[in-house]
Design an enzyme around this catalytic site. Structure first.
Site, short mmCIF file in Angstrom:
data_model
loop_
_atom_site.label_atom_id
_atom_site.label_comp_id
_atom_site.label_asym_id
_atom_site.label_seq_id
_atom_site.Cartn_x
_atom_site.Cartn_y
_atom_site.Cartn_z
N GLU A 176 -55.88 43.48 -51.47
CA GLU A 176 -56.68 44.66 -51.82
C GLU A 176 -58.19 44.39 -51.80
OE1 GLU A 176 -56.06 46.33 -55.76
OE2 GLU A 176 -57.31 48.06 -55.31
N LYS A 219 -54.06 46.94 -48.95
CA LYS A 219 -54.39 48.06 -49.85
C LYS A 219 -55.89 48.34 -49.78
CE LYS A 219 -54.14 49.50 -54.69
NZ LYS A 219 -53.29 49.56 -55.87
N GLY A 263 -60.65 56.65 -57.80
CA GLY A 263 -61.49 57.62 -58.50
C GLY A 263 -61.49 58.99 -57.86
#
Ligand code: 13P
Length: 329
Positions: A176, A219, A263
């Site tokens: 990630e 990711k 977010g």
């Protein structure tokens, strides 16, 4: 390292209609999430929320695996059961967050990720506790002079070393590299430029360390404009720019790309994933999800720490999971 086993698990994680639930919030992050609904951060409450999600009827139709925080894998749930056992019964794969946060440098502007030194030892324990995959997060900012070369290289090497150690321990690494694309006023093209650079360097070092690409998942962030940018892209533009960047940087051997939500609202995350899967059909990798906030936010709010709200919270959680799953079709 059993290449076939790793590749089978990775494929199972991105099976049609399924994706990952990121429920690996650290103590600090989970305390923040619980504070947002007025709930005290005790082990009981932190585990209760995870228990509520996995007791939602049929969630396993949308979720192939859950990334867990050490504490959740290690301790019994409020119902007395071990989470890895419950997940196994439902055919859901348990995973573990292995990074131990970040360390600041460059006047606090940038970070690299901590947690490699005891990783080999920790994997012996995590495997015994039932984990079959892992996650490691590196973070990059978008700015005029950042990410710096030091941040690009240090974080890529960290991700590559983690991925290699994870595969040697018999687990599938989720790699990630998160570019904080929403922070700032840059346009979508600047996000595309930074994300391209980050992924190029990451795959260069994965290759140099001999990471097996068929036995891992990527990711990444989606490619977006900063939230203070003058103009905001449409879902179609986000899909186009994101897929363009991935095509340039991600080798075909990687079985799946599981986006973070970073977010974005639950609706935005779902819409963008749907736009990608609708517009681009013949990509070499599965395009799926590993959302944290986008999958949990609505359910968590509905729960608000009250026993009488558990049913409503599970309904919210399942409704979102179904929508996200449908965005893959
Ligand atoms: P978000 O989807 O909330 O960004 O969380 C995903 C994650 O695992 C971040 O490390």
């Amino acid at each position: 390292m059993d290449k076939n086993k790793l590749s089978d698990i990775a494929k199972q994680m991105v099976a049609p209609k399924k994706g990952i639930l990121a429920a690996d919030e650290s103590l600090k992050t989970m305390t923040k999430r619980l504070a947002s609904i007025g709930v005290e951060s005790t082990l009981e409450n932190r585990s209760m929320w995870r228990q509520i999600m996995i007791e939602s009827k049929g969630f396993e139709n949308y979720i192939s695996g859950i990334i867990l925080f050490d504490e959740t894998l290690r301790n019994p749930l409020p119902n007395g059961k071990m989470i890895a056992e419950v997940l196994k019964e439902k055919g859901v794969l348990p995973g573990i967050k292995t990074d131990e946060g970040t360390y600041k440098f460059n006047n606090g502007e940038e970070t690299f990720t901590l947690g490699l030194d005891k990783l080999q030892k920790r994997y012996e324990e995590y495997s015994q506790m039932g984990a079959v995959f892992a996650k490691w997060r590196a973070v990059y900012k978008v700015g005029n002079d950042v990410p710096s070369k030091a941040a690009l290289v240090a974080n890529a090497i960290g991700l590559a070393q983690y991925a290699l150690m994870t595969q040697r321990a018999g687990l599938v690494p989720i790699v990630e590299p998160e570019v904080l694309v929403l922070e700032g006023d840059h346009d979508i093209d600047r996000s595309a430029e930074v994300t391209t650079k980050v992924l190029e360097v990451v795959f260069k070092w994965l290759d140099r360390f001999g990471v097996e690409l068929t036995g891992m998942l990527l990711k990444p962030n989606m490619v977006l404009a900063g939230k203070d940018a003058k103009t905001q892209p449409t879902s179609k533009e986000v899909a186009q720019k994101t897929v363009e960047v991935l095509k340039k940087t991600v080798p075909e051997e990687v079985p799946g790309i599981v986006f973070l939500s970073g977010g974005l609202t639950p609706d935005q995350s779902t819409d963008y994933l749907k736009a990608m899967n609708t517009e681009y059909k013949d990509l070499p990798w599965q395009l799926s999800y590993s959302f944290g906030r986008a999958l949990q936010q609505e359910g968590l709010k509905a729960w608000s720490g009250k026993t009488e709200n558990i049913g409503a919270a599970q309904m919210e959680f399942l409704t979102r999971a179904k929508k996200v799953s449908e965005a893959r079709e």
